[in-house]
Design a protein around this motif. Structure first.
Motif, PDB file in Angstrom:
ATOM      1  N   PRO A   1       1.079  -1.225  -0.058  1.00  0.00           N
ATOM      2  CA  PRO A   1       0.198   0.038   0.084  1.00  0.00           C
ATOM      3  C   PRO A   1       1.003   1.310   0.036  1.00  0.00           C
ATOM      4  O   PRO A   1       1.955   1.435   0.387  1.00  0.00           O
ATOM      5  CB  PRO A   1      -0.737  -0.013   1.447  1.00  0.00           C
ATOM      6  N   ASN A   2       0.282   2.457  -0.419  1.00  0.00           N
ATOM      7  CA  ASN A   2       1.300   3.632  -0.559  1.00  0.00           C
ATOM      8  C   ASN A   2       1.739   4.021   0.856  1.00  0.00           C
ATOM      9  O   ASN A   2       2.721   4.926   0.897  1.00  0.00           O
ATOM     10  CB  ASN A   2       0.141   4.469  -1.303  1.00  0.00           C
ATOM     11  N   THR A   3       0.761   3.633   1.927  1.00  0.00           N
ATOM     12  CA  THR A   3       1.342   4.244   3.196  1.00  0.00           C
ATOM     13  C   THR A   3       2.168   3.360   3.822  1.00  0.00           C
ATOM     14  O   THR A   3       2.365   3.584   5.177  1.00  0.00           O
ATOM     15  CB  THR A   3      -0.151   4.554   3.925  1.00  0.00           C
TER      16      THR A   3
ATOM     17  N   ARG B   1       4.379  -3.719   9.654  1.00  0.00           N
ATOM     18  CA  ARG B   1       4.854  -4.093   8.476  1.00  0.00           C
ATOM     19  C   ARG B   1       5.527  -5.369   8.298  1.00  0.00           C
ATOM     20  O   ARG B   1       5.207  -6.248   7.457  1.00  0.00           O
ATOM     21  CB  ARG B   1       6.064  -3.035   8.112  1.00  0.00           C
ATOM     22  N   ILE B   2       6.118  -5.929   9.498  1.00  0.00           N
ATOM     23  CA  ILE B   2       6.569  -7.320   9.615  1.00  0.00           C
ATOM     24  C   ILE B   2       5.102  -8.267   9.441  1.00  0.00           C
ATOM     25  O   ILE B   2       5.478  -9.023   8.812  1.00  0.00           O
ATOM     26  CB  ILE B   2       7.120  -7.528  10.639  1.00  0.00           C
ATOM     27  N   GLU B   3       4.205  -7.934  10.326  1.00  0.00           N
ATOM     28  CA  GLU B   3       3.096  -8.466  10.469  1.00  0.00           C
ATOM     29  C   GLU B   3       2.450  -8.857   8.979  1.00  0.00           C
ATOM     30  O   GLU B   3       2.025  -9.954   8.644  1.00  0.00           O
ATOM     31  CB  GLU B   3       2.046  -8.408  11.468  1.00  0.00           C
ATOM     32  N   HIS B   4       2.185  -7.886   8.398  1.00  0.00           N
ATOM     33  CA  HIS B   4       1.681  -7.719   6.839  1.00  0.00           C
ATOM     34  C   HIS B   4       2.644  -8.642   5.929  1.00  0.00           C
ATOM     35  O   HIS B   4       1.897  -9.368   5.185  1.00  0.00           O
ATOM     36  CB  HIS B   4       1.668  -6.402   6.529  1.00  0.00           C
ATOM     37  N   CYS B   5       3.799  -8.612   5.825  1.00  0.00           N
ATOM     38  CA  CYS B   5       4.403  -9.369   5.273  1.00  0.00           C
ATOM     39  C   CYS B   5       4.474 -11.042   5.517  1.00  0.00           C
ATOM     40  O   CYS B   5       4.694 -11.684   4.678  1.00  0.00           O
ATOM     41  CB  CYS B   5       5.956  -9.068   4.961  1.00  0.00           C
TER      42      CYS B   5
ATOM     43  N   GLU C   1      13.723  -7.362   4.161  1.00  0.00           N
ATOM     44  CA  GLU C   1      13.630  -6.570   2.976  1.00  0.00           C
ATOM     45  C   GLU C   1      12.381  -6.195   2.700  1.00  0.00           C
ATOM     46  O   GLU C   1      11.779  -4.909   2.220  1.00  0.00           O
ATOM     47  CB  GLU C   1      14.151  -7.231   1.770  1.00  0.00           C
ATOM     48  N   ALA C   2      11.267  -6.965   2.809  1.00  0.00           N
ATOM     49  CA  ALA C   2      10.054  -6.790   2.440  1.00  0.00           C
ATOM     50  C   ALA C   2       9.383  -5.725   3.563  1.00  0.00           C
ATOM     51  O   ALA C   2       8.680  -4.912   2.845  1.00  0.00           O
ATOM     52  CB  ALA C   2       9.143  -7.911   2.353  1.00  0.00           C
ATOM     53  N   ALA C   3       9.590  -6.197   4.576  1.00  0.00           N
ATOM     54  CA  ALA C   3       9.212  -5.075   5.830  1.00  0.00           C
ATOM     55  C   ALA C   3       9.818  -3.773   5.675  1.00  0.00           C
ATOM     56  O   ALA C   3       9.538  -2.772   6.641  1.00  0.00           O
ATOM     57  CB  ALA C   3       9.187  -5.642   7.162  1.00  0.00           C
ATOM     58  N   ARG C   4      10.869  -3.718   4.902  1.00  0.00           N
ATOM     59  CA  ARG C   4      11.648  -2.435   4.766  1.00  0.00           C
ATOM     60  C   ARG C   4      12.159  -2.023   6.257  1.00  0.00           C
ATOM     61  O   ARG C   4      12.128  -0.754   6.504  1.00  0.00           O
ATOM     62  CB  ARG C   4      10.843  -1.192   4.353  1.00  0.00           C
TER      63      ARG C   4
END
Length: 216
Positions: A80-82, A91-95, A142-145
């Motif tokens: 998502p853009n945000t 972010r970790i949970e999402h990935c 990397e995915a969770a930046r």
């Protein structure tokens, strides 16, 4: 730690042809179990010469490897853009959940693949699996930046913590029959909330961020 790139060329296992082989193998595994699937039978079902299939997949373990690359790609999919504004924990949970969601429809077969890979008398499968786990955690970071650079103390702590989280969540997920993998989602969310508090005490990004905020 060196980042190992996911292959993404016409010669790699990431291709429509490879996906057909993988999908057929999983379909057969749903019927009679992963260990009962034979690459020759997969080729026959797809009406493909065995020699053509062998050019891409040397054995069923290679098919499993291609299957697990889908989880990596799911974690790295467009965000998502945000996304950058989300807390690291979210972010970790999402990935991480993207990885589990990829295999939700074929959880039993996926678990059977992992158990076959981990079979101790077969070091040619479980030894590489250790490195694949490391790659999975690298790609998760990397995915969770996550901001900590590889080799720093914070990055090393993150890798250890995420490895523990991933394996623990995998154990929960392997027997999770709840709707929408609700039990796994709750487990991941709870563990990440707990980890967020003690990660604040690890030197690194958090300390630099607070210092920068104090200067504003």
């Amino acid at each position: 730690m060196t980042m190992i790139a996911i292959q993404d060329s016409s010669e790699s296992e990431v291709s429509p042809f490879a996906d057909l082989v993988v999908d057929e193998a999983v379909r057969q595994a749903e019927q009679r179990g992963w260990q009962a699937v034979r690459l020759s039978e997969v080729a026959h079902s797809l009406e493909l010469p065995m020699s053509v299939v062998l050019e891409r997949f040397r054995d069923m373990d290679a098919v499993a490897n291609a299957w697990f690359q889908r989880g990596w790609r799911a974690m790295l999919a467009t965000k998502p853009n945000t996304f950058d504004d989300w807390p690291e924990r979210v972010r970790i949970e999402h990935c991480l959940q993207a990885w589990f969601d990829t295999y939700a429809a074929h959880r039993r077969v996926t678990v059977e693949m992992l158990r076959t890979k981990a079979h101790l008398p077969h070091p040619h499968t479980w030894v590489p699996m250790v490195f694949d786990l490391s790659r999975t955690i690298q790609w998760l970071r990397e995915a969770a930046r996550l901001e900590a650079r590889y080799g720093t103390r914070r990055a090393q702590v993150e890798e250890m913590a995420l490895t523990s989280l991933f394996l623990a969540a995998l154990a929960v997920w392997s027997s999770d029959t709840s709707e929408g993998q609700r039990r796994t989602r709750r487990f991941i969310e709870k563990r990440l909330k707990r980890g967020e508090s003690w990660m604040k005490w690890v030197p690194g990004v958090a300390h630099r961020r607070h210092s920068a905020e104090a200067q504003l």
